[in-house]
Design a protein around this motif. Structure first.
Motif, short mmCIF file in Angstrom:
data_model
loop_
_atom_site.label_atom_id
_atom_site.label_comp_id
_atom_site.label_asym_id
_atom_site.label_seq_id
_atom_site.Cartn_x
_atom_site.Cartn_y
_atom_site.Cartn_z
N CYS A 104 0.82 -1.22 0.00
CA CYS A 104 0.00 0.00 0.00
C CYS A 104 0.85 1.27 0.00
O CYS A 104 0.55 2.25 0.69
N ILE A 105 1.94 1.24 -0.77
CA ILE A 105 2.83 2.39 -0.93
C ILE A 105 2.58 2.99 -2.31
O ILE A 105 2.41 2.25 -3.29
N PRO A 106 2.53 4.31 -2.44
CA PRO A 106 2.29 4.92 -3.75
C PRO A 106 3.35 4.50 -4.77
O PRO A 106 4.54 4.41 -4.45
N LYS A 107 2.92 4.25 -5.98
CA LYS A 107 3.85 3.84 -7.03
C LYS A 107 4.73 5.01 -7.46
O LYS A 107 4.37 6.17 -7.31
N VAL A 108 5.90 4.66 -8.01
CA VAL A 108 6.80 5.65 -8.58
C VAL A 108 6.72 5.56 -10.09
O VAL A 108 6.36 4.52 -10.65
N ASP A 109 7.04 6.65 -10.76
CA ASP A 109 7.15 6.65 -12.21
C ASP A 109 8.46 5.95 -12.56
O ASP A 109 9.54 6.45 -12.24
N GLU A 110 8.39 4.80 -13.20
CA GLU A 110 9.56 3.96 -13.40
C GLU A 110 10.62 4.61 -14.28
O GLU A 110 11.82 4.55 -13.97
N GLU A 111 10.22 5.25 -15.35
CA GLU A 111 11.19 5.87 -16.25
C GLU A 111 11.89 7.05 -15.58
O GLU A 111 13.11 7.22 -15.72
N MET A 112 11.14 7.83 -14.85
CA MET A 112 11.73 8.99 -14.19
C MET A 112 12.64 8.56 -13.03
O MET A 112 13.69 9.16 -12.79
N ALA A 113 12.26 7.50 -12.31
CA ALA A 113 13.11 6.99 -11.23
C ALA A 113 14.42 6.46 -11.80
O ALA A 113 15.49 6.65 -11.20
N GLU A 146 5.22 8.96 8.03
CA GLU A 146 4.19 9.67 8.80
C GLU A 146 4.28 9.29 10.27
O GLU A 146 4.30 8.09 10.61
N PRO A 147 4.33 10.26 11.19
CA PRO A 147 4.33 9.94 12.62
C PRO A 147 2.91 9.63 13.09
O PRO A 147 2.14 10.54 13.38
N TYR A 148 2.58 8.34 13.16
CA TYR A 148 1.21 7.94 13.50
C TYR A 148 1.23 6.49 13.95
O TYR A 148 1.85 5.64 13.31
N LEU A 149 0.55 6.19 15.04
CA LEU A 149 0.56 4.84 15.58
C LEU A 149 -0.72 4.06 15.28
O LEU A 149 -0.97 3.03 15.91
N GLY A 150 -1.50 4.55 14.35
CA GLY A 150 -2.67 3.78 13.90
C GLY A 150 -2.27 2.83 12.79
O GLY A 150 -1.38 3.13 11.98
N VAL A 151 -2.90 1.66 12.75
CA VAL A 151 -2.57 0.67 11.73
C VAL A 151 -3.33 0.99 10.45
O VAL A 151 -4.50 0.64 10.28
N SER A 152 -2.64 1.69 9.55
CA SER A 152 -3.20 2.06 8.25
C SER A 152 -2.04 2.51 7.38
O SER A 152 -0.94 2.75 7.88
N PRO A 153 -2.24 2.60 6.06
CA PRO A 153 -1.14 3.05 5.21
C PRO A 153 -0.70 4.48 5.57
O PRO A 153 -1.53 5.34 5.88
N SER A 154 0.57 4.70 5.52
CA SER A 154 1.11 6.03 5.80
C SER A 154 0.67 7.02 4.73
O SER A 154 0.34 6.65 3.60
N LYS A 155 0.67 8.29 5.10
CA LYS A 155 0.36 9.36 4.15
C LYS A 155 1.62 10.09 3.69
O LYS A 155 1.55 11.00 2.88
#
Length: 365
Positions: A104-113, A146-155
């Motif tokens: 659940c991590i945002p994708k990167v643009d492969e060519e630009m990376a 993200e500094p957060y202790l809830g179980v969810s994807p980071s922002k």
């Protein structure tokens, strides 16, 4: 990923280079690193190449608590003509995004990376080692910040690339290693994160590795997590066997990492018209092949070691000595061909290598 210009800040002083003739794996790091941040609603932003330095993170950063992180590993090679080549980097960027999706991590643009990676290599080009058998190891990774202790994807996330001049991963080099078949612990299971390159998979493997090393073995052979009978991986590598003239590797099933070297080996074998198959293979079937004199070779494949021949397997009190503990012909040919392609000394019929031009023109991530 939104296109952003990369700011470059060069180090005011350079580190002393290690002895390229005596490099350990993963112990030395270059002068610079690449960083880009992600913020929900803003996307990836503030792309930069900066001096290699420690990170400052909030103690509540979610990577520390819930393990939301992925990474990749690839190499750059220096040719005899002083060119720098990458080996199938597009495959690594594709796999990075598959891992991102699973975590659940945002994708990167492969060519630009990839363009950013080339720029970083150019900044630290003098770190590409020159000694035989060495390379520049490339470690892209993403961490949840993200500094957060809830179980969810980071922002919030950081995507970072660091570089390390390396020698052989195993001190044995291309010489065969001894492997213990793991019976108590499992690496991954179908439906889990085994086919993602994420830190937790490796943390969970350390105990078995520790036990194996105390018993004199270099690595462990992992069995499946459901029935504990089917072969999956060896250590952090994919595994191949030559059985009665045919090369066999476990079929990808969702718990096995889809290795770039694995795919390259399969393509080379088919190119040479050597019989090869991907299928489920039980440890019992492998043992029977050994008893019948049909187990002719075994070798692991991966970016770090390339090819690592297996000279002995320990299973249920039995020591299965393979090919008299010697490197097999197929493993040797594959190693020489693959490293030759990577170094530009062998023909590349597949178009796998990518040259890092000295003046990489793109300035966007």
């Amino acid at each position: 990923m939104t296109e952003l210009k990369i700011d470059i800040t060069l180090a005011s002083s350079r580190k002393p280079k290690p002895d390229f003739d005596h490099l350990e794996f993963g112990k030395n790091f270059t002068d610079h690193m690449f960083i880009v941040d992600y913020t929900e609603g803003q996307g990836w932003h503030d792309a930069r190449i900066v001096p290699y330095q420690p990170l400052t993170l909030d103690p509540a950063s979610m990577v520390f608590h819930y393990g939301q992180t992925v990474f990749e590993g690839l190499k750059a090679y220096l040719t005899k003509d002083n060119e720098v080549l990458l080996f199938r980097p597009d495959m690594n960027m594709k796999r990075l995004n598959r891992s991102n999706d699973r975590l659940c991590i945002p994708k990167v643009d492969e060519e630009m990376a990839l363009s950013a990676l080339k720029q970083l290599i150019n900044v630290d080009r003098e770190w590409v080692p020159t000694a035989e058998g060495t390379s520049l190891y490339i470690r892209p990774f993403i961490i949840a910040t993200e500094p957060y202790l809830g179980v969810s994807p980071s922002k919030r996330y950081k995507f970072i690339i660091i570089l390390s001049p390396v020698g052989a991963y195993y001190k044995e080099g291309i010489n065969p290693v001894k492997i213990a078949v793991e019976r108590e612990y499992v690496r991954a299971t179908i439906g889990g994160t085994g086919n993602a390159k994420t830190a937790g998979n490796y943390a969970g493997s350390l105990k078995a590795q520790e036990v194996a090393e105390k018993e004199g073995y270099s690595q462990v052979l992992w069995l499946d997590g459901r029935e504990n009978k089917y072969i999956e991986e060896v250590g952090s590598m994919n595994i191949f066997f030559k059985i009665n003239g045919e090369i066999v590797t476990p079929v990808l099933n969702g718990s096995i990492l889809e290795g770039v070297t694995r795919d390259s080996i399969l393509q080379l074998l088919k190119h040479w018209n050597i019989p090869v198959s991907e299928r489920r293979l039980s440890m019992e079937d492998l043992y029977q092949a050994y008893k019948n004199g049909q187990l002719e070779e075994a070798f692991g494949t991966g970016t770090a070691a390339v090819i690592s021949p297996v000279g002995e397997l320990a299973w249920q009190g039995e020591k299965m000595v393979i090919n008299n503990g010697q490197t097999g012909e197929i493993a040797k040919k594959l190693y020489e061909t693959l490293t030759g392609i990577q170094l530009g000394t062998e023909k590349d019929p597949f178009g796998w290598t990518v040259k890092v031009e000295k003046q990489e023109s793109a300035n966007l991530l």
